[in-house]
Design an enzyme around this catalytic site. Structure first.
Site, PDB file in Angstrom:
ATOM      1  N   TYR A  99       1.061  -1.445  -0.107  1.00 57.24           N
ATOM      2  CA  TYR A  99      -0.077   0.066  -0.112  1.00 57.24           C
ATOM      3  C   TYR A  99       0.822   1.422  -0.125  1.00 57.24           C
ATOM      4  O   TYR A  99       0.394   2.426  -0.639  1.00 57.24           O
ATOM      5  CB  TYR A  99      -0.970   0.100   1.082  1.00 57.24           C
ATOM      6  CG  TYR A  99      -2.202  -0.751   0.744  1.00 57.24           C
ATOM      7  CD1 TYR A  99      -3.240  -0.257  -0.102  1.00 57.24           C
ATOM      8  CD2 TYR A  99      -2.287  -1.868   1.284  1.00 57.24           C
ATOM      9  CE1 TYR A  99      -4.478  -0.823  -0.324  1.00 57.24           C
ATOM     10  CE2 TYR A  99      -3.535  -2.878   0.795  1.00 57.24           C
ATOM     11  CZ  TYR A  99      -4.664  -2.160   0.110  1.00 57.24           C
ATOM     12  OH  TYR A  99      -5.609  -3.009  -0.276  1.00 57.24           O
ATOM     13  N   ARG A 102       1.538   1.732  -3.503  1.00 56.47           N
ATOM     14  CA  ARG A 102       0.406   2.355  -4.113  1.00 56.47           C
ATOM     15  C   ARG A 102       0.021   3.891  -3.629  1.00 56.47           C
ATOM     16  O   ARG A 102      -0.572   4.724  -4.653  1.00 56.47           O
ATOM     17  CB  ARG A 102      -0.737   1.642  -3.802  1.00 56.47           C
ATOM     18  CG  ARG A 102      -0.876   0.130  -4.482  1.00 56.47           C
ATOM     19  CD  ARG A 102      -2.071  -0.575  -4.023  1.00 56.47           C
ATOM     20  NE  ARG A 102      -3.307  -0.223  -4.992  1.00 56.47           N
ATOM     21  CZ  ARG A 102      -4.369  -0.663  -5.006  1.00 56.47           C
ATOM     22  NH1 ARG A 102      -4.559  -1.810  -4.334  1.00 56.47           N
ATOM     23  NH2 ARG A 102      -5.505  -0.036  -5.614  1.00 56.47           N
ATOM     24  N   ILE A 139      -9.505   4.420  -5.037  1.00 52.67           N
ATOM     25  CA  ILE A 139      -9.268   4.723  -3.761  1.00 52.67           C
ATOM     26  C   ILE A 139      -8.049   5.876  -3.699  1.00 52.67           C
ATOM     27  O   ILE A 139      -7.669   6.066  -2.596  1.00 52.67           O
ATOM     28  CB  ILE A 139      -8.749   3.342  -2.924  1.00 52.67           C
ATOM     29  CG1 ILE A 139      -7.527   2.721  -3.662  1.00 52.67           C
ATOM     30  CG2 ILE A 139     -10.043   2.425  -2.614  1.00 52.67           C
ATOM     31  CD1 ILE A 139      -7.027   1.619  -2.931  1.00 52.67           C
ATOM     32  N   ASP A 140      -7.839   6.473  -4.966  1.00 52.96           N
ATOM     33  CA  ASP A 140      -6.867   7.390  -4.930  1.00 52.96           C
ATOM     34  C   ASP A 140      -7.597   8.820  -4.759  1.00 52.96           C
ATOM     35  O   ASP A 140      -8.981   8.696  -4.350  1.00 52.96           O
ATOM     36  CB  ASP A 140      -6.193   7.513  -6.378  1.00 52.96           C
ATOM     37  CG  ASP A 140      -7.095   7.657  -7.458  1.00 52.96           C
ATOM     38  OD1 ASP A 140      -7.967   8.509  -7.395  1.00 52.96           O
ATOM     39  OD2 ASP A 140      -7.094   6.699  -8.352  1.00 52.96           O
ATOM     40  N   HIS A 155     -14.863   2.161  -1.774  1.00 51.14           N
ATOM     41  CA  HIS A 155     -13.858   1.419  -1.170  1.00 51.14           C
ATOM     42  C   HIS A 155     -12.790   2.060  -0.519  1.00 51.14           C
ATOM     43  O   HIS A 155     -11.833   1.710  -0.184  1.00 51.14           O
ATOM     44  CB  HIS A 155     -13.251   0.485  -2.478  1.00 51.14           C
ATOM     45  CG  HIS A 155     -13.933  -0.417  -3.053  1.00 51.14           C
ATOM     46  ND1 HIS A 155     -13.747  -0.921  -4.687  1.00 51.14           N
ATOM     47  CD2 HIS A 155     -15.097  -0.954  -2.893  1.00 51.14           C
ATOM     48  CE1 HIS A 155     -14.686  -1.399  -5.071  1.00 51.14           C
ATOM     49  NE2 HIS A 155     -15.691  -1.823  -3.884  1.00 51.14           N
ATOM     50  N   CYS A 163      -7.027   3.366  12.610  1.00 57.39           N
ATOM     51  CA  CYS A 163      -6.438   2.383  13.851  1.00 57.39           C
ATOM     52  C   CYS A 163      -7.118   1.104  13.932  1.00 57.39           C
ATOM     53  O   CYS A 163      -8.383   1.236  14.326  1.00 57.39           O
ATOM     54  CB  CYS A 163      -6.544   3.339  14.966  1.00 57.39           C
ATOM     55  SG  CYS A 163      -5.367   2.421  16.394  1.00 57.39           S
ATOM     56  N   CYS A 209      -3.131   5.533  22.826  1.00 57.88           N
ATOM     57  CA  CYS A 209      -3.385   4.492  21.921  1.00 57.88           C
ATOM     58  C   CYS A 209      -2.191   3.823  21.108  1.00 57.88           C
ATOM     59  O   CYS A 209      -1.721   2.615  21.447  1.00 57.88           O
ATOM     60  CB  CYS A 209      -4.281   4.925  20.956  1.00 57.88           C
ATOM     61  SG  CYS A 209      -4.958   3.659  19.792  1.00 57.88           S
ATOM     62  N   THR A 247     -14.794   0.883 -15.555  1.00 57.98           N
ATOM     63  CA  THR A 247     -14.781  -0.182 -14.596  1.00 57.98           C
ATOM     64  C   THR A 247     -15.171  -1.549 -15.233  1.00 57.98           C
ATOM     65  O   THR A 247     -15.969  -1.747 -16.431  1.00 57.98           O
ATOM     66  CB  THR A 247     -15.901   0.243 -13.523  1.00 57.98           C
ATOM     67  OG1 THR A 247     -16.031  -0.902 -12.917  1.00 57.98           O
ATOM     68  CG2 THR A 247     -17.416   0.620 -14.114  1.00 57.98           C
ATOM     69  N   ASN A 272     -16.124   2.749 -21.579  1.00 54.16           N
ATOM     70  CA  ASN A 272     -14.941   1.951 -21.348  1.00 54.16           C
ATOM     71  C   ASN A 272     -14.066   1.484 -22.532  1.00 54.16           C
ATOM     72  O   ASN A 272     -14.674   1.650 -23.848  1.00 54.16           O
ATOM     73  CB  ASN A 272     -15.446   0.465 -20.801  1.00 54.16           C
ATOM     74  CG  ASN A 272     -14.613  -0.073 -19.880  1.00 54.16           C
ATOM     75  OD1 ASN A 272     -13.692   0.563 -19.060  1.00 54.16           O
ATOM     76  ND2 ASN A 272     -14.532  -1.459 -19.639  1.00 54.16           N
TER      77      ASN A 272
END
Length: 306
Positions: A99, A102, A139-140, A155, A163, A209, A247, A272
């Site tokens: 990640y 990414r 997710i950007d 997403h 956390c 925490c 998509t 697409n």
């Protein structure tokens, strides 16, 4: 009808799944999807509430890998096998490297022509009392960078952390996200795992925490945020035009959004680079790069007065 009820059950469950074995068959008898832009533009000129469902293909045109096809692997692992709660629990260092790679990619990219066309359309129509909502699987942060205001991220976001101890969600655009990940995450198959100790991975800043952070994304096998799903469902109920952009329509429940809207008799146009398992459900299909096909579709219509 049975398939529609099954789809609604999956939607209600909100479980993120990937399927390459999708049953074909239109929910509405629309015949072959049309590629007549002038016909689409008539529907566009009348629409008051437009829903635009976007997938990884939009960001691919900005240089963000889709993690499908040739980009499906990171090192020697399938990307889908790393994006699971089990993988994170078993090897948080490896998953964070994936990640981090990414995140750094996403932070280095700029919005594509498709992102910009969507944002410009939203801003223009807002002045006319019309609405545009972006329902994205990406997710950007490229939709927001482009200027889109009404974005529902089904997403989650690469640029947020959550956390695992206290649940605190925080926007985090630091590069690198922590010192131990600096220079890590290279995707080449011969690169060894960094095996970063858990206490050196991103940690929570909340007082008392200091729990382990994870990317605030929906891993495969996890349920989508119920608050986001409720908002998506509302937008699907009121929209009078839908665009499904970039998509593959194989990740559920998002793959069902367009067909469920089409089942109401609402025009749905797919943009697409290829047909998908859901193409036959829709009234329109425009093939080619979204950055080329989308801008003329969303440009100012001659009937617009503002």
């Amino acid at each position: 009808m049975t398939m529609l009820l099954q789809n609604r059950a999956v939607f209600a469950l909100g479980l993120r799944m990937c399927s390459t074995n999708v049953t074909r068959g239109p929910l509405v008898d629309t015949g072959r999807p049309s590629s007549d832009l002038s016909e689409f533009r008539k529907a566009f000129s009348k629409a008051k509430h437009i829903a635009i469902i976007t997938g990884a293909g939009v960001s691919a045109e900005s240089g963000v890998p889709t993690f499908r096809g040739e980009n499906e692997k990171w090192r020697k692992w399938q990307s889908q096998d790393l994006a699971t709660p089990e993988a994170f629990s078993r090897n948080p260092s490896r998953v964070w490297e994936f990640y981090h790679y990414r995140r750094e990619l996403a932070l280095s990219k700029k919005p594509s022509a498709a992102h910009l066309a969507i944002a410009e359309c939203e801003a223009r129509l807002r002045k006319q009392g019309r609405s545009v909502v972006v329902i994205t699987q990406c997710i950007d942060d490229l939709h927001r960078q482009a200027g889109s205001k009404h974005v529902l991220k089904v997403h989650g976001s690469l640029l947020e952390t959550r956390c695992v101890s206290c649940g605190e969600v925080t926007v985090n655009k630091r590069s690198p996200i922590c010192a131990a990940l600096k220079g890590k995450g290279a995707p080449d198959p011969d690169v060894a795992d960094a095996q970063i100790p858990v206490d050196k991975l991103p940690r929570c800043n909340e007082s008392d925490c200091h729990g382990l952070l994870r990317p605030n994304v929906v891993f495969f096998g996890e349920t989508l945020d119920s608050h986001i799903l409720t908002k998506v469902e509302k937008e699907m109920e009121i929209c009078d035009l839908c665009l499904v952009v970039g998509t593959s329509s194989i990740v559920y429940p998002a793959a069902m959004f367009g067909p469920q809207i089409a089942a109401r008799g609402v025009p749905v146009a797919e943009f697409n680079t290829a047909t998908t398992p859901k193409t036959e459900y829709f009234t329109h299909h425009f093939q080619g790069p979204c950055g080329i096909t989308l801008p003329p579709a969303l440009a100012r219509h001659e009937s617009e007065v503002i």
